[in-house]
Design a protein around this motif. Structure first.
Motif, PDB file in Angstrom:
ATOM      1  N   GLU A   4       3.845   5.553  -5.657  1.00 54.59           N
ATOM      2  CA  GLU A   4       3.778   5.543  -7.120  1.00 54.59           C
ATOM      3  C   GLU A   4       2.711   6.499  -7.623  1.00 54.59           C
ATOM      4  O   GLU A   4       2.922   7.228  -8.572  1.00 54.59           O
ATOM      5  N   ARG A   5       1.554   6.509  -6.979  1.00 53.71           N
ATOM      6  CA  ARG A   5       0.472   7.395  -7.388  1.00 53.71           C
ATOM      7  C   ARG A   5       0.902   8.851  -7.279  1.00 53.71           C
ATOM      8  O   ARG A   5       0.662   9.645  -8.169  1.00 53.71           O
ATOM      9  N   THR A   6       1.569   9.195  -6.203  1.00 53.65           N
ATOM     10  CA  THR A   6       2.037  10.560  -6.009  1.00 53.65           C
ATOM     11  C   THR A   6       3.022  10.940  -7.098  1.00 53.65           C
ATOM     12  O   THR A   6       2.938  12.008  -7.671  1.00 53.65           O
ATOM     13  N   GLN A   7       3.929  10.060  -7.431  1.00 51.81           N
ATOM     14  CA  GLN A   7       4.905  10.349  -8.465  1.00 51.81           C
ATOM     15  C   GLN A   7       4.239  10.451  -9.826  1.00 51.81           C
ATOM     16  O   GLN A   7       4.587  11.298 -10.618  1.00 51.81           O
ATOM     17  N   GLU A   8       3.274   9.617 -10.106  1.00 54.31           N
ATOM     18  CA  GLU A   8       2.588   9.651 -11.394  1.00 54.31           C
ATOM     19  C   GLU A   8       1.885  10.978 -11.598  1.00 54.31           C
ATOM     20  O   GLU A   8       1.924  11.535 -12.675  1.00 54.31           O
ATOM     21  N   VAL A   9       1.262  11.507 -10.561  1.00 54.28           N
ATOM     22  CA  VAL A   9       0.554  12.771 -10.671  1.00 54.28           C
ATOM     23  C   VAL A   9       1.531  13.882 -11.026  1.00 54.28           C
ATOM     24  O   VAL A   9       1.291  14.659 -11.934  1.00 54.28           O
ATOM     25  N   ALA A  10       2.663  13.940 -10.353  1.00 58.29           N
ATOM     26  CA  ALA A  10       3.647  14.985 -10.628  1.00 58.29           C
ATOM     27  C   ALA A  10       4.201  14.845 -12.047  1.00 58.29           C
ATOM     28  O   ALA A  10       4.327  15.820 -12.764  1.00 58.29           O
ATOM     29  N   ILE A  11       4.490  13.644 -12.450  1.00 62.43           N
ATOM     30  CA  ILE A  11       5.034  13.426 -13.784  1.00 62.43           C
ATOM     31  C   ILE A  11       3.972  13.732 -14.833  1.00 62.43           C
ATOM     32  O   ILE A  11       4.252  14.369 -15.836  1.00 62.43           O
ATOM     33  N   SER A  12       2.759  13.328 -14.592  1.00 63.80           N
ATOM     34  CA  SER A  12       1.697  13.557 -15.561  1.00 63.80           C
ATOM     35  C   SER A  12       1.470  15.044 -15.786  1.00 63.80           C
ATOM     36  O   SER A  12       1.288  15.483 -16.910  1.00 63.80           O
ATOM     37  N   ARG A  13       1.493  15.828 -14.726  1.00 65.48           N
ATOM     38  CA  ARG A  13       1.294  17.274 -14.860  1.00 65.48           C
ATOM     39  C   ARG A  13       2.409  17.872 -15.695  1.00 65.48           C
ATOM     40  O   ARG A  13       2.177  18.660 -16.608  1.00 65.48           O
ATOM     41  N   GLU A  14       3.628  17.504 -15.392  1.00 66.08           N
ATOM     42  CA  GLU A  14       4.773  18.029 -16.138  1.00 66.08           C
ATOM     43  C   GLU A  14       4.731  17.568 -17.588  1.00 66.08           C
ATOM     44  O   GLU A  14       5.035  18.342 -18.493  1.00 66.08           O
ATOM     45  N   ALA A  15       4.335  16.334 -17.794  1.00 66.83           N
ATOM     46  CA  ALA A  15       4.256  15.820 -19.162  1.00 66.83           C
ATOM     47  C   ALA A  15       3.211  16.585 -19.963  1.00 66.83           C
ATOM     48  O   ALA A  15       3.428  16.896 -21.137  1.00 66.83           O
ATOM     49  N   ARG A  16       2.075  16.894 -19.337  1.00 69.74           N
ATOM     50  CA  ARG A  16       1.052  17.679 -20.040  1.00 69.74           C
ATOM     51  C   ARG A  16       1.565  19.058 -20.395  1.00 69.74           C
ATOM     52  O   ARG A  16       1.329  19.562 -21.491  1.00 69.74           O
TER      53      ARG A  16
ATOM     54  N   ARG B 235       0.833  -1.210   0.000  1.00 66.61           N
ATOM     55  CA  ARG B 235       0.000   0.000   0.000  1.00 66.61           C
ATOM     56  C   ARG B 235       0.866   1.258   0.000  1.00 66.61           C
ATOM     57  O   ARG B 235       0.586   2.211  -0.705  1.00 66.61           O
ATOM     58  N   ALA B 236       1.918   1.242   0.780  1.00 68.97           N
ATOM     59  CA  ALA B 236       2.817   2.397   0.817  1.00 68.97           C
ATOM     60  C   ALA B 236       3.472   2.600  -0.543  1.00 68.97           C
ATOM     61  O   ALA B 236       3.600   3.725  -1.024  1.00 68.97           O
ATOM     62  N   GLY B 237       3.883   1.520  -1.187  1.00 72.41           N
ATOM     63  CA  GLY B 237       4.485   1.618  -2.516  1.00 72.41           C
ATOM     64  C   GLY B 237       3.502   2.138  -3.551  1.00 72.41           C
ATOM     65  O   GLY B 237       3.834   2.974  -4.378  1.00 72.41           O
TER      66      GLY B 237
END
Length: 95
Positions: free
Chosen positions: A30-42, A24-26
């Motif tokens: 991962e979800r937190t990192q995906e959000v940051a990367i997704s915003r930057e990618a957009r 669950r912690a992992g």
């Protein structure tokens, strides 16, 4: 809590619970990192699209400048040129 005897079942329950918590912690990490990367990618995608839409050469501007140079009326603003160079240098250093 005092445990007198080693109980394999309790050890198995504890191990499974620890694995679930780690998973669950992992997933949360991962979800937190995906959000940051997704915003930057957009954002990058938007900037690239804007750049693609810009013409490589602004023909109208080039023609206007050519006419001014040929007629002798072109007077570049040294201060604006210097500010542009400094701003561009700062952008280059951020990358």
């Amino acid at each position: 809590m005092k445990i007198d005897k080693f109980n394999p079942h309790l050890a198995q329950v504890y191990t499974e619970q620890a694995k679930k918590q780690a998973q669950r912690a992992g997933e949360q990490r991962e979800r937190t990192q995906e959000v940051a990367i997704s915003r930057e990618a957009r954002e990058l995608q938007e900037y690239r699209a804007r750049l693609r839409d810009l013409p490589e050469v602004r023909e109208k501007l080039v023609e206007e400048l050519r006419e001014k140079v040929e007629s002798g009326t072109y007077r570049p603003d040294a201060k604006r040129i210097a500010q542009g160079i400094i701003a561009e240098h700062r952008l280059d250093r951020r990358a």
